[in-house]
Design an enzyme around this catalytic site. Structure first.
Site, PDB file in Angstrom:
ATOM      1  CE  LYS A 127      -4.140   1.909   0.355  1.00 39.39           C
ATOM      2  NZ  LYS A 127      -5.192   1.797  -0.679  1.00 39.39           N
ATOM      3  CG  ASP A 172      -4.694 -12.907   8.478  1.00 46.51           C
ATOM      4  OD1 ASP A 172      -4.817 -14.147   8.476  1.00 46.51           O
ATOM      5  OD2 ASP A 172      -5.424 -12.144   9.159  1.00 46.51           O
ATOM      6  CG  ASP A 179      -8.891 -16.333   5.694  1.00 50.62           C
ATOM      7  OD1 ASP A 179      -7.858 -16.998   5.896  1.00 50.62           O
ATOM      8  OD2 ASP A 179      -9.824 -16.247   6.520  1.00 50.62           O
TER       9      ASP A 179
HETATM   10  C1  IPM Z   1      -3.838 -17.212  10.487  1.00 57.29           C
HETATM   11  C2  IPM Z   1      -4.659 -16.676  11.636  1.00 57.29           C
HETATM   12  C3  IPM Z   1      -3.743 -16.016  12.662  1.00 57.29           C
HETATM   13  C4  IPM Z   1      -3.076 -14.810  11.983  1.00 57.29           C
HETATM   14  C5  IPM Z   1      -4.398 -15.561  13.974  1.00 57.29           C
HETATM   15  C6  IPM Z   1      -5.221 -16.649  14.610  1.00 57.29           C
HETATM   16  C7  IPM Z   1      -3.366 -15.070  14.944  1.00 57.29           C
HETATM   17  O1  IPM Z   1      -5.652 -15.817  11.181  1.00 57.29           O
HETATM   18  O2  IPM Z   1      -2.949 -18.042  10.716  1.00 57.29           O
HETATM   19  O3  IPM Z   1      -4.098 -16.838   9.341  1.00 57.29           O
HETATM   20  O4  IPM Z   1      -3.669 -13.735  11.912  1.00 57.29           O
HETATM   21  O5  IPM Z   1      -1.950 -14.994  11.520  1.00 57.29           O
HETATM   22 MN    MN Z   2      -5.866 -15.808   9.019  1.00 57.34          MN
END
Ligand code: IPM
Ligand code: MN
Ligand code: NAD
Length: 354
Positions: free
Chosen positions: A189, A245, A249
């Protein structure tokens, strides 16, 4: 192979048991695998009053590799920050210096119809997301809660990267790209954040050591959009802890389910921790419905990255592919005409095909 097994919370124990079934098959064939169990997260807090008990830390340090389920649960959400399960995970990553987190988003052809995107958008998808794991706003100091001059409470965190932290993850990223399609996209960013300006500068400088790799830069908001618009444009993505992160996802859904995405968190020697990218899924824990494939595929990553055993890694991945080809599906990836199975049955199906 000395492996520390840390099942953790929620669905953690259920999915780790399935990965252990796979390792049991390998053991029966003569592979010398020694498993030692430890508590982490809420389980660590319950057993020893600490989400990362000293005994678990010792176990992890002495092991060649760590297999982890997931941590976290509603019961622990109101504990003081240092006692929360997530802190256990952050501490083991930091203590073992696991700065390089590989999160491969690969679509098994059988699951093209399970993705939330149209099959033609995701078919053939094969992205490696490289997430920096021990820096950024997760660990930057200072952070905390304070009262401002008006007596109002404010929360603050520090986004911070040093040049050496950026350089070491960049080298891993370029080396990863060299083994793939030689295309690297660095996500930041830099239009707003100083941390990202430095990130971009360091990554660009290191690119000179890897003339064969085609480097591009992308802002994180655009990257989030491009991942659902045209995900196949990406080969390797390198980014910081927090952006990684979130983007990983997002990318997991392209492959059908977050229950499909394994990960490897490595130090500079390739020693590491292997875990699915998802959490403890408290909403489905204990019901034998969680998808164990991300955890099983994490064992494949362990064989590949820590034990340098590509053949075994591929055998495990092939066993997963066969189970999917034959129609075995946990509810998260289930479609009409397929065999709906539970966590244990999926574990058995993969172990049998191995
Ligand atoms: C991940 C999880 C962790 C992160 C959390 C639970 C600390 O979301 O492994 O992706 O944010 O790294
Ligand atoms: Mn995560
Ligand atoms: P989550 O990843 O646990 O769950 C998000 C959604 O995905 C839920 O609906 C869940 O049922 C589903 N899901 C996750 N894994 C699945 C699987 N294997 N099979 C089928 N469905 C699956 O994220 P969340 O709900 O935001 O967080 C729950 C807890 O997990 C929190 O305490 C959080 O801090 C923790 N967490 C831990 C890790 C980790 O240990 N690496 C990662 C993310 C979140």
């Amino acid at each position: 192979m000395k492996i520390a097994v840390l099942p953790g919370d929620g669905i953690g124990p259920e999915i780790v048991s399935q990965a252990v079934k796979v390792m049991d098959v390998l053991s029966r064939e003569g592979m010398k695998i020694e498993l030692e169990y430890g508590d982490i997260g809420g389980a660590g807090y319950d057993a020893a009053g600490d989400p990362y008990p000293a005994i678990t830390s010792r176990l992890a340090k002495e092991a060649d590799a760590v297999l982890l389920g997931a941590v976290g649960g509603y019961r622990y959400d109101s504990l003081p920050r240092p006692m929360r399960p997530e802190q256990g995970l952050l501490r083991i990553r930091k203590e073992l210096n696991l700065f390089a987190n590989l999160r491969p988003a690969m679509l098994y052809p059988e699951l093209a119809g399970s993705s939330s995107l149209r099959p033609e958008v995701v078919s053939g998808l094969d992205i490696m997301i490289l997430r920096e794991l021990t820096g950024d706003i997760y660990f930057g100091q200072p952070k905390g809660l304070r009262k401002n001059d008006d007596g109002e409470r404010e929360g603050y965190d520090t986004m911070l990267y040093s040049e050496s932290e950026i350089a070491r993850i960049a080298h891993v990223a370029f080396k990863t790209a060299m083994k793939r399609k030689k295309r690297l996209c660095s996500v930041d960013k830099a239009n707003v954040l100083e941390t990202s300006v430095l990130w971009r500068e360091v990554v660009t400088a290191i690119a000179r050591d890897y003339p064969e790799v085609e480097l591009s830069h992308m802002y994180v908001d655009n990257a989030a959009m491009q991942l659902v618009r045209n995900p196949k444009q990406f080969d390797v993505i390198v980014t910081g802890n927090m952006f990684g992160d979130i983007l990983s996802d997002e990318a997991s859904m392209l492959t059908g389910s977050i229950g499909m995405l394994p990960s490897a968190s490595l130090d500079s020697q390739g020693k590491g921790l292997f875990e699915p990218i998802h959490g403890s899924a408290p909403d489905i824990a204990g019901q034998n419905v969680a998808n164990p494939l991300a955890t099983i595929l994490s064992v494949a990553m362990m064989m590949r990255h820590t034990f340098d055993d590509e053949a075994t890694a591929q055998r495990i991945e092939d066993a997963v592919r066969k189970a999917l080809f034959e129609g075995f599906r946990t509810p998260d990836i289930h479609q009409e005409g397929m065999k709906r199975v539970g966590t244990k049955e999926m574990g058995d199906a993969v172990a049998a095909r191995l």
